[in-house]
Write a protein that holds these residues in place. Structure first.
Motif, mmCIF file in Angstrom:
data_model
loop_
_atom_site.group_PDB
_atom_site.id
_atom_site.type_symbol
_atom_site.label_atom_id
_atom_site.label_comp_id
_atom_site.label_asym_id
_atom_site.label_seq_id
_atom_site.Cartn_x
_atom_site.Cartn_y
_atom_site.Cartn_z
ATOM 1 N N SER A 31 -21.668 -9.164 -1.251
ATOM 2 C CA SER A 31 -20.613 -10.054 -1.406
ATOM 3 C C SER A 31 -19.996 -9.947 -3.088
ATOM 4 O O SER A 31 -20.524 -10.487 -3.861
ATOM 5 N N VAL A 32 -18.541 -9.268 -2.807
ATOM 6 C CA VAL A 32 -17.970 -9.949 -4.447
ATOM 7 C C VAL A 32 -16.645 -10.117 -3.996
ATOM 8 O O VAL A 32 -15.495 -10.031 -3.062
ATOM 9 N N LEU A 33 -16.279 -11.152 -4.767
ATOM 10 C CA LEU A 33 -14.682 -11.640 -4.782
ATOM 11 C C LEU A 33 -13.722 -10.935 -6.155
ATOM 12 O O LEU A 33 -13.867 -11.200 -7.094
ATOM 13 N N GLU A 34 -12.405 -10.885 -5.586
ATOM 14 C CA GLU A 34 -12.108 -10.133 -6.538
ATOM 15 C C GLU A 34 -10.764 -9.967 -5.876
ATOM 16 O O GLU A 34 -10.066 -10.091 -4.784
ATOM 17 N N ALA A 35 -10.276 -9.735 -7.215
ATOM 18 C CA ALA A 35 -8.278 -9.295 -6.807
ATOM 19 C C ALA A 35 -8.346 -7.636 -6.733
ATOM 20 O O ALA A 35 -8.168 -6.821 -8.080
ATOM 21 N N THR A 36 -7.665 -6.681 -6.141
ATOM 22 C CA THR A 36 -6.686 -5.944 -6.266
ATOM 23 C C THR A 36 -5.706 -5.729 -5.946
ATOM 24 O O THR A 36 -4.658 -6.837 -4.992
ATOM 25 N N SER A 37 -4.791 -4.583 -5.950
ATOM 26 C CA SER A 37 -3.220 -4.234 -5.520
ATOM 27 C C SER A 37 -4.003 -3.917 -4.178
ATOM 28 O O SER A 37 -2.325 -3.579 -4.086
ATOM 29 N N GLU A 38 -5.121 -3.670 -3.280
ATOM 30 C CA GLU A 38 -5.070 -2.879 -2.754
ATOM 31 C C GLU A 38 -4.734 -4.643 -1.796
ATOM 32 O O GLU A 38 -4.337 -4.415 -0.372
ATOM 33 N N GLY A 85 -6.808 -14.873 -0.975
ATOM 34 C CA GLY A 85 -5.623 -14.526 -0.116
ATOM 35 C C GLY A 85 -4.074 -14.449 -0.528
ATOM 36 O O GLY A 85 -2.933 -14.645 -0.120
ATOM 37 N N SER A 86 -4.636 -15.035 -2.016
ATOM 38 C CA SER A 86 -3.400 -14.945 -2.948
ATOM 39 C C SER A 86 -2.922 -13.278 -2.911
ATOM 40 O O SER A 86 -3.189 -12.407 -2.892
ATOM 41 N N PRO A 87 -1.651 -13.242 -3.531
ATOM 42 C CA PRO A 87 -1.537 -12.180 -3.815
ATOM 43 C C PRO A 87 -1.921 -11.229 -5.145
ATOM 44 O O PRO A 87 -2.044 -12.437 -6.276
ATOM 45 N N TYR A 88 -1.714 -10.082 -5.737
ATOM 46 C CA TYR A 88 -2.337 -9.263 -6.185
ATOM 47 C C TYR A 88 -0.945 -9.208 -7.968
ATOM 48 O O TYR A 88 -0.148 -9.747 -7.123
ATOM 49 N N ASP A 89 -0.828 -9.816 -8.418
ATOM 50 C CA ASP A 89 -0.130 -10.452 -9.533
ATOM 51 C C ASP A 89 -0.130 -9.167 -10.957
ATOM 52 O O ASP A 89 -0.300 -8.281 -11.431
ATOM 53 N N TYR A 90 0.814 -7.819 -9.918
ATOM 54 C CA TYR A 90 1.259 -6.504 -10.738
ATOM 55 C C TYR A 90 2.237 -7.011 -11.968
ATOM 56 O O TYR A 90 2.101 -5.696 -13.050
ATOM 57 N N SER A 91 2.494 -8.058 -12.039
ATOM 58 C CA SER A 91 3.608 -8.476 -13.791
ATOM 59 C C SER A 91 2.329 -8.644 -14.601
ATOM 60 O O SER A 91 2.735 -9.033 -16.204
ATOM 61 N N PHE A 92 1.431 -9.112 -14.607
ATOM 62 C CA PHE A 92 0.390 -9.833 -15.310
ATOM 63 C C PHE A 92 0.450 -10.991 -16.116
ATOM 64 O O PHE A 92 0.557 -10.734 -17.359
ATOM 65 N N ASN A 96 1.768 -17.295 -12.438
ATOM 66 C CA ASN A 96 2.555 -17.325 -11.596
ATOM 67 C C ASN A 96 2.132 -17.497 -9.916
ATOM 68 O O ASN A 96 2.742 -17.010 -9.214
ATOM 69 N N GLY A 97 1.484 -18.162 -9.534
ATOM 70 C CA GLY A 97 0.057 -17.836 -8.482
ATOM 71 C C GLY A 97 -0.349 -16.810 -7.915
ATOM 72 O O GLY A 97 -0.694 -16.679 -6.426
ATOM 73 N N ARG A 98 -0.104 -15.542 -8.632
ATOM 74 C CA ARG A 98 -1.007 -14.368 -8.205
ATOM 75 C C ARG A 98 -1.752 -13.368 -9.149
ATOM 76 O O ARG A 98 -1.777 -14.519 -10.391
ATOM 77 N N TYR A 99 -3.035 -12.922 -8.636
ATOM 78 C CA TYR A 99 -3.976 -13.042 -9.852
ATOM 79 C C TYR A 99 -3.942 -11.016 -9.786
ATOM 80 O O TYR A 99 -4.126 -10.699 -8.891
ATOM 81 N N TYR A 100 -4.644 -11.015 -11.218
ATOM 82 C CA TYR A 100 -4.815 -9.881 -11.182
ATOM 83 C C TYR A 100 -6.847 -9.923 -11.620
ATOM 84 O O TYR A 100 -6.937 -10.895 -12.031
ATOM 85 N N CYS A 101 -7.512 -8.697 -11.548
ATOM 86 C CA CYS A 101 -9.262 -9.295 -11.323
ATOM 87 C C CYS A 101 -9.264 -10.166 -12.572
ATOM 88 O O CYS A 101 -10.312 -10.646 -12.380
ATOM 89 N N SER A 102 -8.633 -10.309 -13.773
ATOM 90 C CA SER A 102 -9.766 -10.479 -15.101
ATOM 91 C C SER A 102 -8.836 -12.175 -15.013
ATOM 92 O O SER A 102 -9.522 -12.693 -15.203
ATOM 93 N N GLU A 103 -7.988 -11.608 -14.535
ATOM 94 C CA GLU A 103 -7.376 -13.018 -14.503
ATOM 95 C C GLU A 103 -7.527 -14.314 -13.397
ATOM 96 O O GLU A 103 -8.109 -15.272 -13.890
ATOM 97 N N LEU A 104 -8.035 -13.667 -11.994
ATOM 98 C CA LEU A 104 -8.635 -14.534 -11.185
ATOM 99 C C LEU A 104 -10.460 -15.576 -11.535
ATOM 100 O O LEU A 104 -10.319 -16.214 -11.793
ATOM 101 N N VAL A 105 -11.151 -14.399 -12.887
ATOM 102 C CA VAL A 105 -12.802 -14.848 -13.550
ATOM 103 C C VAL A 105 -11.952 -15.597 -14.184
ATOM 104 O O VAL A 105 -12.520 -16.656 -14.785
ATOM 105 N N TRP A 106 -10.900 -15.382 -15.809
ATOM 106 C CA TRP A 106 -10.800 -16.160 -16.272
ATOM 107 C C TRP A 106 -10.459 -18.151 -15.445
ATOM 108 O O TRP A 106 -10.481 -18.775 -16.220
ATOM 109 N N GLU A 107 -9.278 -18.201 -15.109
ATOM 110 C CA GLU A 107 -8.517 -19.057 -14.006
ATOM 111 C C GLU A 107 -9.683 -19.821 -13.329
ATOM 112 O O GLU A 107 -9.445 -21.283 -13.245
ATOM 113 N N THR A 108 -11.003 -19.363 -13.244
ATOM 114 C CA THR A 108 -11.756 -19.976 -12.012
ATOM 115 C C THR A 108 -13.450 -20.160 -13.163
ATOM 116 O O THR A 108 -13.444 -21.315 -12.935
ATOM 117 N N TYR A 109 -13.444 -19.960 -13.852
ATOM 118 C CA TYR A 109 -14.401 -20.463 -14.828
ATOM 119 C C TYR A 109 -13.890 -21.178 -15.710
ATOM 120 O O TYR A 109 -13.108 -20.852 -17.299
#
Length: 172
Positions: A31-38, A85-92, A96-109
Motif C-alpha cells: 500500500s501507499v500512503l498518499e495525499a490526493t485531490s480525490e 483522513g486529512s483533507p487535500y491542500d488545494y491552496s498549497f 493549515n491542516g490540509r496536505y498536498y502529496c509532497s507536503e505530506l512527506v515533508w511534514e512527516t519525515y
C-alpha cells in the motif's frame, strides 16, 4: 493538475514527477500512503497507485526511492498514518491542516530535533516559458486566494532529486 505540476517543476533529461507517496512495507510493499485531490490523505493499494501512473511503453512510470539513512522512517510512517483522513491542500499553504502529496512527506519525515529532513524551496507555478498556466489562475480564483508563487514549499520533482534518497527500483 499533473500537467500543471510537471510544467512548473519539471526539468530536462529526467522523468518529471507529478505525485509522491509513502510506500508502506510489511512483508512486501502492498500500500501507499498518499495525499490526493480525490481523497485527501488516504491509504491506497500499490496496484491502484500504479494503475493511476503515467505510462512508459505500457508500464507505470513510477520509481521507488529510499532514504539512504533509514533512521526514523518508522516514526515518519506513524506520523503520516495519524494524518489519514486529512483533507487535500488545494491552496498549497503550510500549517493549515490540509496536505498536498509532497507536503505530506515533508511534514512527516523529521530529524531527531523535529525539523523536516527535506528542504523547502520557493514554489513555482509558472510554465517553463514563464507564463502562468490557466489551470493555476482558475484554481486560485475559485479558492479566492492568491497564487503562492515564491512561498516556501515542496514538489515531487525536487524531492525525487534530493541526494538523501536513492533509487531502489522502477516499474517502467
Amino acid at each position: 493538475m499533473n500537467d500543471a505540476i510537471t510544467s512548473a517543476t519539471g526539468g530536462k533529461d529526467h522523468l518529471d514527477y507529478s505525485h509522491i507517496g509513502i510506500a508502506i512495507v510489511q512483508n512486501r510493499v502492498d500500500s501507499v500512503l498518499e495525499a490526493t485531490s480525490e481523497g485527501g490523505v488516504r491509504m491506497t493499494s500499490l496496484a491502484d497507485f500504479l494503475a493511476r501512473a503515467a505510462r512508459i511503453e505500457g508500464r507505470p512510470a513510477a520509481i521507488a526511492l529510499r532514504l539512504r539513512d533509514t533512521t526514523g522512517v518508522a516514526r515518519a510512517v506513524e506520523r503520516a498514518r495519524k494524518l489519514l483522513g486529512s483533507p487535500y491542500d488545494y491552496s498549497f499553504h503550510p500549517d493549515n491542516g490540509r496536505y498536498y502529496c509532497s507536503e505530506l512527506v515533508w511534514e512527516t519525515y523529521l530529524t531527531r530535533d523535529g525539523s523536516p529532513i527535506f528542504p523547502t524551496r520557493p514554489m513555482n507555478f509558472r510554465a517553463a516559458d514563464g507564463t502562468m498556466p490557466a489551470f493555476w489562475i482558475e484554481l486560485f480564483d475559485r479558492l479566492g486566494e492568491s497564487i503562492p508563487e515564491g512561498l516556501p514549499g515542496t514538489n515531487p520533482n525536487d524531492m525525487a532529486r534530493d541526494p538523501q534518497l536513492k533509487c531502489i527500483g522502477r516499474y517502467y
